[in-house]
Design an enzyme around this catalytic site. Structure first.
Site, PDB file in Angstrom:
ATOM      1  N   LYS A  30      -8.565 -31.055  -9.085  1.00 35.74           N
ATOM      2  CA  LYS A  30      -9.889 -31.005  -9.714  1.00 35.74           C
ATOM      3  C   LYS A  30     -10.450 -29.579  -9.637  1.00 35.74           C
ATOM      4  O   LYS A  30     -11.005 -29.053 -10.602  1.00 35.74           O
ATOM      5  CB  LYS A  30     -10.835 -32.021  -9.041  1.00 35.74           C
ATOM      6  CG  LYS A  30     -10.472 -33.465  -9.408  1.00 35.74           C
ATOM      7  CD  LYS A  30     -11.163 -34.530  -8.557  1.00 35.74           C
ATOM      8  CE  LYS A  30     -10.608 -35.901  -8.920  1.00 35.74           C
ATOM      9  NZ  LYS A  30     -11.201 -37.022  -8.186  1.00 35.74           N
ATOM     10  N   GLN A  73     -14.922 -37.787  -3.027  1.00 39.22           N
ATOM     11  CA  GLN A  73     -13.592 -38.367  -3.256  1.00 39.22           C
ATOM     12  C   GLN A  73     -13.427 -39.652  -2.458  1.00 39.22           C
ATOM     13  O   GLN A  73     -13.722 -39.701  -1.258  1.00 39.22           O
ATOM     14  CB  GLN A  73     -12.519 -37.335  -2.861  1.00 39.22           C
ATOM     15  CG  GLN A  73     -11.105 -37.751  -3.197  1.00 39.22           C
ATOM     16  CD  GLN A  73     -10.819 -37.867  -4.694  1.00 39.22           C
ATOM     17  OE1 GLN A  73     -11.387 -37.145  -5.505  1.00 39.22           O
ATOM     18  NE2 GLN A  73      -9.951 -38.785  -5.055  1.00 39.22           N
ATOM     19  N   ASP A 101     -18.923 -39.014 -11.652  1.00 40.47           N
ATOM     20  CA  ASP A 101     -18.025 -40.158 -11.487  1.00 40.47           C
ATOM     21  C   ASP A 101     -18.571 -41.413 -12.177  1.00 40.47           C
ATOM     22  O   ASP A 101     -17.850 -42.383 -12.364  1.00 40.47           O
ATOM     23  CB  ASP A 101     -17.871 -40.497  -9.993  1.00 40.47           C
ATOM     24  CG  ASP A 101     -16.615 -39.915  -9.384  1.00 40.47           C
ATOM     25  OD1 ASP A 101     -15.601 -39.820 -10.096  1.00 40.47           O
ATOM     26  OD2 ASP A 101     -16.650 -39.583  -8.186  1.00 40.47           O
TER      27      ASP A 101
HETATM   28  N1  GUN Z   1     -10.323 -41.809  -5.990  1.00 40.21           N
HETATM   29  C1  GUN Z   1      -9.429 -42.155  -6.939  1.00 40.21           C
HETATM   30  N2  GUN Z   1      -9.922 -41.920  -8.183  1.00 40.21           N
HETATM   31  C2  GUN Z   1     -11.167 -41.411  -7.999  1.00 40.21           C
HETATM   32  C3  GUN Z   1     -12.189 -40.971  -8.911  1.00 40.21           C
HETATM   33  O1  GUN Z   1     -12.060 -41.007 -10.144  1.00 40.21           O
HETATM   34  N3  GUN Z   1     -13.317 -40.514  -8.316  1.00 40.21           N
HETATM   35  C4  GUN Z   1     -13.497 -40.480  -6.972  1.00 40.21           C
HETATM   36  N4  GUN Z   1     -14.655 -40.034  -6.499  1.00 40.21           N
HETATM   37  N5  GUN Z   1     -12.588 -40.883  -6.118  1.00 40.21           N
HETATM   38  C5  GUN Z   1     -11.420 -41.342  -6.628  1.00 40.21           C
END
Ligand code: GUN
Length: 284
Positions: free
Chosen positions: A49, A93, A118
């Site tokens: 990311k 995350q 998100d």
């Molecule tokens: N863990 C797995 N996929 C995601 C996501 O799209 N966002 C977040 N915050 N955590 C994740």
């Protein structure tokens, strides 16, 4: 034989477009990623990311907290990020370390809805529920948004199709169901309690699988000429496997997403689009 839905290619195209848009901006869009603990898969996702931010020219901050981080410590970081004028998107995350998992709901509610890239804050979940997925002014959760962008890029009709989603998580299954329904699909959500799950899956024109089980779906569960979307990222040794047994099913679908290289890169592309949207909302 299936055609490949190339998520890497489309991600690169989306990143290139964003890079061109950001180039002329004086104040850059900014993303903060908070990682609590040392889950190796999460470390890889966070790295990717941040790397995407660098490629585009976004500002980014990584907040890496120990597995022993206290509630106060986590929320004081989030409070600062909620207020920071450099930050237009905040992402914590998931999964959280087990002993902190009770905080997930509180964290989702605490993040400034305008920075909630998100789309986990209940305010944004509600807006998503009420909107068509082509509404450019609201956040959609990254993985389902990426799936719909991929389908549209390959000009795959959604309206009138029978979509089956296997998995009912808040992260993927449930929002994907709303979004595909809002696009005109007839949607079934199947999950671990579903009777005859494979038979249900085999009726899908569009099959989305998000269960986190290596090679869970075999060819018997796939309709001829279906569009097959594999959300799974299952690590086994050095290799990554999807939830769909790619080699087993390959002859049957009209389209299929590879793992890696399908939905994963599209999740990142959607996140970057959401950071840009957060920027636009806050700079208005
Ligand atoms: N863990 C797995 N996929 C995601 C996501 O799209 N966002 C977040 N915050 N955590 C994740």
């Amino acid at each position: 034989m299936a055609k490949i839905l190339d998520g890497k290619f489309l991600r690169d195209k989306i990143i290139e477009n964003l890079k061109n848009k950001v180039n002329s901006l004086k104040i850059k869009p900014g993303l903060a990623v908070v990682l609590i603990g040392d889950n190796p898969a999460s470390q890889v996702y966070v790295k990717n990311k941040i790397l995407a931010c660098h490629k585009i020219g976004f500002y980014s901050e990584q907040i890496l907290l120990s597995v022993k981080a206290s509630k106060d410590e986590i929320f004081s970081h989030l409070e600062r990020l909620n207020k920071s004028t450099k930050i237009h998107g905040i992402l914590v995350q998931y999964p959280l370390p087990d002993y902190l998992s009770y905080l997930e709901k509180e964290i989702n509610e605490f993040i400034n809805p305008q920075k909630d890239v998100d789309c986990f804050n209940p305010i944004n979940v509600g807006k998503m529920f009420l909107s068509k997925s082509n509404d450019e002014k609201i956040f959609f959760p990254c993985t389902p948004k990426g799936i719909i962008t991929l389908l549209k890029h390959y000009q795959i009709d959604i309206s009138g199709k029978k979509a089956v989603i296997v998995g009912r998580s808040n992260l993927v299954g449930k929002p994907a169901a709303f979004m595909l329904c809002n696009e005109g699909a007839t949607v079934t959500v199947a999950h671990s309690k579903t009777k005859n799950l494979f038979e249900v899956a085999s009726q899908a024109d569009i099959l989305v699988v998000a269960v986190g089980k290596k090679n869970f779906i075999k060819k018997e569960a796939v309709k001829k000429d279906a569009v097959v979307i594999d959300v799974g990222i299952n690590r086994d040794g050095k290799n990554i496997y999807g939830d769909i047994d790619y080699n087993d099913v390959f002859e049957k679908p009209s389209y299929i997403t590879p793992v890696p290289g399908g939905v994963g890169p599209m999740t990142i592309a959607s996140l970057m689009e959401n950071v840009f949207l957060g920027y636009e909302i806050q700079m208005r």
